[in-house]
Design a protein around this motif. Sequence first.
Motif, mmCIF file in Angstrom:
data_model
loop_
_atom_site.group_PDB
_atom_site.id
_atom_site.type_symbol
_atom_site.label_atom_id
_atom_site.label_comp_id
_atom_site.label_asym_id
_atom_site.label_seq_id
_atom_site.Cartn_x
_atom_site.Cartn_y
_atom_site.Cartn_z
ATOM 1 N N GLY A 15 0.798 -1.104 0.036
ATOM 2 C CA GLY A 15 0.019 0.116 0.273
ATOM 3 C C GLY A 15 0.778 1.356 -0.106
ATOM 4 N N LEU A 16 2.199 1.321 0.317
ATOM 5 C CA LEU A 16 3.061 2.386 0.403
ATOM 6 C C LEU A 16 3.622 2.539 -0.893
ATOM 7 C CD1 LEU A 16 4.451 1.519 3.830
ATOM 8 C CD2 LEU A 16 2.652 3.053 3.585
ATOM 9 N N LEU A 17 3.752 1.543 -1.726
ATOM 10 C CA LEU A 17 4.526 1.673 -2.685
ATOM 11 C C LEU A 17 3.969 2.918 -3.853
ATOM 12 C CD1 LEU A 17 5.322 -2.086 -3.634
ATOM 13 C CD2 LEU A 17 6.789 -0.312 -2.488
ATOM 14 N N PHE A 18 2.877 2.960 -3.956
ATOM 15 C CA PHE A 18 2.159 4.235 -4.786
ATOM 16 C C PHE A 18 2.619 5.654 -4.676
ATOM 17 C CE2 PHE A 18 -0.607 0.754 -5.764
ATOM 18 C CZ PHE A 18 -0.387 0.701 -7.210
ATOM 19 N N GLY A 19 3.425 5.789 -3.259
ATOM 20 C CA GLY A 19 3.467 7.152 -2.837
ATOM 21 C C GLY A 19 4.730 7.937 -3.839
ATOM 22 N N GLY A 28 9.871 4.717 -6.323
ATOM 23 C CA GLY A 28 8.876 5.370 -7.214
ATOM 24 C C GLY A 28 8.455 4.705 -8.403
ATOM 25 N N GLY A 29 8.890 3.541 -8.808
ATOM 26 C CA GLY A 29 8.584 3.099 -9.942
ATOM 27 C C GLY A 29 6.839 3.006 -9.993
ATOM 28 N N GLN A 34 1.557 5.034 -12.063
ATOM 29 C CA GLN A 34 0.220 5.335 -11.796
ATOM 30 C C GLN A 34 0.209 6.928 -12.460
ATOM 31 O OE1 GLN A 34 -1.178 5.294 -7.553
ATOM 32 N NE2 GLN A 34 -0.995 7.496 -7.678
ATOM 33 N N GLU A 35 1.389 7.493 -12.476
ATOM 34 C CA GLU A 35 1.191 8.828 -13.254
ATOM 35 C C GLU A 35 1.212 8.575 -14.857
ATOM 36 O OE1 GLU A 35 1.370 12.171 -12.006
ATOM 37 O OE2 GLU A 35 0.937 10.830 -10.202
ATOM 38 N N LEU A 36 1.379 7.687 -15.417
ATOM 39 C CA LEU A 36 1.575 7.294 -17.052
ATOM 40 C C LEU A 36 -0.017 6.741 -17.238
ATOM 41 C CD1 LEU A 36 5.229 6.378 -17.466
ATOM 42 C CD2 LEU A 36 4.044 8.716 -17.999
ATOM 43 N N CYS A 37 -0.298 5.733 -16.438
ATOM 44 C CA CYS A 37 -1.487 5.162 -16.644
ATOM 45 C C CYS A 37 -2.848 5.611 -16.225
ATOM 46 C CB CYS A 37 -1.515 3.571 -16.031
ATOM 47 S SG CYS A 37 -0.048 2.685 -16.773
#
Length: 58
Positions: A15-19, A28-29, A34-37
Motif C-alpha cells: 500500500g505504500l509503494l504508490f507514494g 517511485g516505480g 500510476q502517473e502514466l496509466c
Amino acid sequence: MSVDVLGGEAGPRTGLLFGPPGPGPGRGGLWLIQELCDEVSLDDLGGRLRLTMFVARR
C-alpha cells in the motif's frame, strides 16, 4: 490496452509503494506507472502480487 504482471511477494508494504519517490535507488516505480496509466491496481493473489495497468486508447 491492459497489462497484468505477476511476481514478487505480497506484504504490508504494498500500500505504500504508490507514494512519490523517496531517496535512494529503486523508489517511485509504481508512482511513475500510476502517473502514466489511466488505471493501476496491485492485488495479493495468495502471496504473489498482480500489477494491472490500463491505458485508454487516445
